[in-house]
Design an enzyme around this catalytic site. Structure first.
Site, short mmCIF file in Angstrom:
data_model
loop_
_atom_site.label_atom_id
_atom_site.label_comp_id
_atom_site.label_asym_id
_atom_site.label_seq_id
_atom_site.Cartn_x
_atom_site.Cartn_y
_atom_site.Cartn_z
N HIS A 198 -24.70 -20.96 -7.01
CA HIS A 198 -25.93 -20.23 -6.65
C HIS A 198 -26.42 -20.66 -5.25
O HIS A 198 -26.80 -19.83 -4.44
CB HIS A 198 -27.06 -20.51 -7.66
N LYS A 209 -28.03 -13.37 -23.15
CA LYS A 209 -27.74 -14.80 -22.98
C LYS A 209 -28.55 -15.71 -23.89
O LYS A 209 -29.75 -15.48 -24.09
CB LYS A 209 -27.98 -15.21 -21.53
O1 PNS Z 1 -27.58 -14.63 -14.10
P1 PNS Z 1 -27.41 -13.39 -14.94
O2 PNS Z 1 -27.72 -13.67 -16.40
O3 PNS Z 1 -26.06 -12.73 -14.76
O4 PNS Z 1 -28.52 -12.33 -14.42
C1 PNS Z 1 -28.70 -11.09 -15.05
C2 PNS Z 1 -30.11 -10.53 -14.75
C3 PNS Z 1 -31.18 -11.49 -15.26
C4 PNS Z 1 -30.25 -10.33 -13.25
C5 PNS Z 1 -30.23 -9.14 -15.47
O5 PNS Z 1 -30.03 -9.29 -16.84
C6 PNS Z 1 -31.57 -8.45 -15.19
O6 PNS Z 1 -31.74 -7.86 -14.14
N1 PNS Z 1 -32.52 -8.53 -16.16
C7 PNS Z 1 -33.84 -7.90 -16.05
C8 PNS Z 1 -33.85 -6.52 -16.75
C9 PNS Z 1 -33.14 -5.49 -15.89
O7 PNS Z 1 -33.70 -5.00 -14.93
N2 PNS Z 1 -31.84 -5.22 -16.23
C10 PNS Z 1 -30.94 -4.41 -15.42
C11 PNS Z 1 -31.04 -2.96 -15.60
S1 PNS Z 1 -31.03 -2.39 -17.25
#
Ligand code: PNS
Length: 168
Positions: free
Chosen positions: A18, A42
């Site tokens: 990251h 997750k």
């Molecule tokens: O580090 P990750 O778990 O791969 O990140 C994924 C994350 C948190 C960026 C994604 O799940 C997210 O954007 N969550 C918020 C809800 C949302 O907008 N989802 C995407 C469109 S449905």
């Protein structure tokens, strides 16, 4: 106009992979807002508060960054913060389908916001928070993969849960 990107993720916990994306992202954007959002798929080890604290400590020497969390849609957050870009790191091929799907969904939800991918540095291509947590849980050495503060916290967390299971 200031170029702002949102770098979203679970950050459970933040890894050197990251940090690599943030460092390289700062060469393109004027400011990066690192935002913890919910990924319903997750299972998490750290609370949002703990994850924010770890990010703050791991990034204390960085400037032009901000750390935040948001409960809702990523594109809504980006819009509120006047960010027109979402920054994501792309690792090996296995990331592609998930990232592609998410980027297309986000574009459908708000066409004004672009997703920008940076290839993860070769050193971090196979590291992920999940695999690091698994290694740490079973006593593996994860020193080269996470900031020292995260290593310490993971050790504490797993020693504590070993202690909890210890009948005495
Ligand atoms: O580090 P990750 O778990 O791969 O990140 C994924 C994350 C948190 C960026 C994604 O799940 C997210 O954007 N969550 C918020 C809800 C949302 O907008 N989802 C995407 C469109 S449905």
């Amino acid at each position: 106009m200031e170029k702002i990107a949102i770098y979203p993720g679970s950050f459970d916990p933040v890894t050197n992979g990251h940090l690599d994306i943030i460092e390289r992202g700062l060469k393109i954007f004027d400011r990066i807002i690192i935002t913890i959002l919910e990924n319903p798929a997750k299972e998490l080890l750290f609370t949002v508060g703990e994850r924010i604290e770890l990010l703050k400590q791991a990034l204390e020497d960085y400037s032009n960054i901000e750390i935040d969390s948001y409960d809702g849609l990523l594109v809504d957050y980006a819009w509120k913060r006047n960010a027109h870009a979402i920054l994501r790191g792309m690792r090996a091929v296995s990331d592609f389908e998930y990232e592609f799907q998410m980027a297309l969904m986000n574009r459908r939800l708000n066409r004004e916001i672009q997703t920008v991918f940076l290839m993860t540095g070769l050193r971090w291509i196979f590291t992920s928070s999940s695999i690091i947590k698994e290694a740490a849980k079973f006593g593996g050495n994860i020193e080269s993969m996470v900031p020292p503060v995260v290593q310490k916290k993971l050790e504490q967390k797993f020693n504590q849960s070993l202690g909890d299971n210890d009948p005495g």
